[in-house]
Design an enzyme around this catalytic site. Structure first.
Site, PDB file in Angstrom:
ATOM      1  N   ASP A   1      61.039   7.579  61.419  1.00  0.00           N
ATOM      2  CA  ASP A   1      61.931   6.671  60.535  1.00  0.00           C
ATOM      3  C   ASP A   1      63.220   6.533  61.136  1.00  0.00           C
ATOM      4  O   ASP A   1      64.030   7.385  60.963  1.00  0.00           O
ATOM      5  CB  ASP A   1      61.909   7.338  59.107  1.00  0.00           C
ATOM      6  CG  ASP A   1      62.942   6.538  58.215  1.00  0.00           C
ATOM      7  OD1 ASP A   1      63.527   5.342  58.522  1.00  0.00           O
ATOM      8  OD2 ASP A   1      62.699   6.611  56.961  1.00  0.00           O
TER       9      ASP A   1
ATOM     10  N   HIS B   1      60.099   4.102  58.607  1.00  0.00           N
ATOM     11  CA  HIS B   1      60.481   3.994  57.150  1.00  0.00           C
ATOM     12  C   HIS B   1      59.513   3.854  56.240  1.00  0.00           C
ATOM     13  O   HIS B   1      59.474   4.237  55.126  1.00  0.00           O
ATOM     14  CB  HIS B   1      61.770   3.190  57.172  1.00  0.00           C
ATOM     15  CG  HIS B   1      62.292   3.206  55.878  1.00  0.00           C
ATOM     16  ND1 HIS B   1      63.049   4.346  55.595  1.00  0.00           N
ATOM     17  CD2 HIS B   1      62.813   2.427  54.824  1.00  0.00           C
ATOM     18  CE1 HIS B   1      63.623   4.275  54.286  1.00  0.00           C
ATOM     19  NE2 HIS B   1      63.638   3.053  53.762  1.00  0.00           N
TER      20      HIS B   1
ATOM     21  N   SER C   1      63.709   5.842  49.933  1.00  0.00           N
ATOM     22  CA  SER C   1      64.671   5.346  50.479  1.00  0.00           C
ATOM     23  C   SER C   1      65.645   4.759  49.248  1.00  0.00           C
ATOM     24  O   SER C   1      66.303   5.774  48.904  1.00  0.00           O
ATOM     25  CB  SER C   1      63.823   3.742  50.769  1.00  0.00           C
ATOM     26  OG  SER C   1      64.609   2.635  51.356  1.00  0.00           O
TER      27      SER C   1
END
Lengths: 198, 396
Positions: free
Chosen positions: B336, B369, B171
């Site tokens: 995601d 995610h 991320s």
């Protein structure tokens, strides 16, 4: 990638002959990366494999081969025009839904293409069909009900396909039992290796 | 028990032992102090600053086996292991890092660092501003991924590491791993970029702006100087975190976990928590607001929004990644929707254009995610295999 993992396959040497030393190669449906690894070691090539299957992607990483996980049926949008010297599609053409599209994509991203496929016209295959059964052999190791091969063709079919689309065949090698042969390729050849250009 | 079952039991036990992994154990954070001023992207300058970090494993003789692990939005330098005085406080990526784990601390010297502007010990809004002698609070400058990476490079200098075997993150952490390949192309051998995007989409920025507005409009915010007043905009931070949490999970994952389950088995026709999902979000929000600093949260959402390496090359990511010399492993997760596989493919495309040694895997995981923090075996096996390669390169 159809049934090509693991050890050396008979078409590898024929492919290596067409690939010049140090070339930049894209191997479509690269399986566990054996071919690219072989080409890296024998021809000093650089490049990438494209593979959809999780376990094959993992195997490529283990084999030290750069791999892009992608579905060939979606095209090669990750790759720019003319970014490779050679684009290889080894024993996968017959399993593609959109045969013509992948051939065009190969010639878009590569300056030349190499395609290998099992020759359905091989006499042993013909014999099995004559006997009323779908062929099962070393190069066609599947039963009719579980085969991924949906677009099988013969040497003659493929050459006609190329001629009709203006695809120029640079070289052809036809193998049986791993050995090249010249006479009656469509009848005696088990595996076909084509080097072609736009 | 049949002999066959016994045998199976034996093999299962044996394979467990073979693949047994352990924790790095008790860890102790350290602090490095820097007195060289750090120029920031915003034009501001940090006169001096501290970075809190942890290390696991042993740095080898030629300092070639170091791996920097970059944290994402709400995490810290506490990547693996536990604290002696807080044995429940396990590092945020403990399933990935440790002896025998995908990033194996028997082989690699792993560094976790709390980024600038953080609230876990590194210089940030909770620190004293040396110019005023007061808390930075709302005056702490807005930082960027590039600022963080510059500070991390100085930490590397401090530790005697001229080149990382790998820089890794998920991320926002992945954005740092990618920025490293651009900013210090010669200082890392590999970059591992997980659940990343080359920049945030408008939708992503929108979510961040909702979070920021929740904090800034909280009556306790006081222009960011709440700490000096002994308050904290906890209500705002709570809502900000709730919004964030919605975006980290996939719709399917939320449906599986909570569906329309009720907390007390019946509808009450009130505004109390009735659905389980409400209860979950409130719990997450409360937990977060109790230990995280709102000023840090604001800044980190800005760090995300600003990240855009192609900005300087007129939107051309290929050109932005021209100098990349590292091998790059890019991993995305199919569900995601915040940092979708399509966004990772943009990075891959640009790396391919530059003939970078790139490997890309798309993991079909249901967790959205958040999947980058979970221990999906396909994902972990892949990272382990990649680090095996890094290790072999070091050995050869």
């Amino acid at each position: 990638m159809i049934g090509r993992n693991g050890a050396q396959r008979p078409d590898f040497a024929a492919i290596a002959q067409s690939v010049q030393r140090g070339a930049n190669v894209l191997d479509l449906g690269c399986g566990d990366g054996t071919l690219l690894k072989f080409l890296q070691q024998t021809r000093g090539v650089t490049g990438y494999g494209v593979e959809i299957d999780d376990s094959n992607v993992l195997a490529c990483v283990k084999n030290g081969v750069n791999v892009i996980q992608s579905d060939l049926e979606r095209g090669l949008s990750e790759f720019e025009d003319n970014s490779f010297d050679f684009v290889v599609l080894s024993q996968t053409l017959q399993a593609m839904r959109n045969t013509e599209r992948i051939m065009r994509e190969m010639l878009r991203v590569g300056r030349a293409g190499i395609v290998t496929f099992p020759n359905f016209g091989y006499w042993k295959n013909r014999l099995q069909v004559l006997r009323g059964r779908m062929p099962v052999s070393e190069t066609l190791p599947f039963e009719w009900f579980n085969t991924p091969n949906i677009h099988l063709c013969t040497v003659a079919d493929f050459e006609r396909f190329c001629a009709e689309r203006g695809i120029r065949i640079v070289a052809r090698t036809v193998l049986t039992g791993g050995r090249p042969l010249t006479a009656l390729p469509n009848l005696l050849g088990e595996l076909a290796v084509y080097h072609f250009g736009g | 028990m049949t002999p066959e079952r016994k045998l199976r039991g034996f093999f299962m036990a044996a394979s467990k032992t073979l693949h047994s992994t352990t924790s790095v154990g008790t860890v102790v954070p350290q602090t490095a102090r820097f007195t060289d001023p750090l120029p920031l992207r915003s034009g501001a300058m940090l006169r001096d600053y501290e970075l809190v970090y942890e290390t696991y494993g042993v740095l080898n003789a030629d300092s070639s086996n170091a791996v920097l692990v970059c944290h994402a939005l709400n995490a810290s330098h506490h990547v693996a292991g536990v604290y002696a005085d807080d044995p429940e406080n396990t590092g945020w990526w403990d399933n990935m890092i440790g002896p025998g784990k995908p990033l194996d601390t028997n082989r690699f010297f792993v560094i976790g660092v709390n980024n600038l502007g953080g609230c876990h010990g590194s210089t940030g809004p909770l620190s004293l501003n040396p110019d005023t002698g007061k808390l930075w609070g709302g005056d702490f400058p807005v930082v960027t991924v590039e600022d963080w990476v510059d500070a991390q490079a100085r930490l590397a200098d401090h530790l005697g590491i001229s080149r990382f075997a790998a820089v890794m993150g998920g991320s926002l952490g992945a954005m740092q791993a990618l920025a490293w390949t651009i900013r210090y192309p010669q200082r890392l051998q590999h970059s591992i970029v997980i659940a990343c995007a080359p920049n945030l989409s408008a939708q992503n920025i929108a979510f961040n702006e909702v979070a920021r507005q929740a904090i800034i409009t909280d009556p306790d915010f006081n222009d960011g100087h709440y700490q000096a007043l002994g308050t904290a905009p906890k209500r705002g931070l709570r809502v900000a975190r709730m919004v964030g949490h919605i975006t980290y999970l996939s719709d399917d994952e939320m449906a599986n976990k909570f569906g329309r389950q009720l907390k007390n088995g019946k509808l009450n026709y009130t505004f109390d928590t009735e659905f389980q999902i409400e209860s979950y979000l409130r719990h997450q929000g409360n937990k977060f607001a109790d230990h995280f600093d709102a000023n840090t949260y604001l800044r980190i959402t800005k760090v995300l929004d600003y990240f855009d390496p192609a900005l300087e090359t007129g939107g051309d990511l290929t050109q932005a990644l021209q100098k990349v010399a590292a091998g790059v492993l890019v991993i995305s997760f199919t569900t995601d929707w915040r940092f979708s596989p399509e966004r990772s493919r943009e990075i891959v495309h640009a790396l391919l254009d530059n003939r970078v040694r790139v490997t890309y895997a798309e993991i079909d995981a249901p967790h959205g995610h958040d999947a980058f923090l979970l221990d999906d075996p396909r994902y972990h096996r892949l990272v382990a295999a990649y680090f095996e390669r890094v290790h072999q390169e070091l050995a050869s």
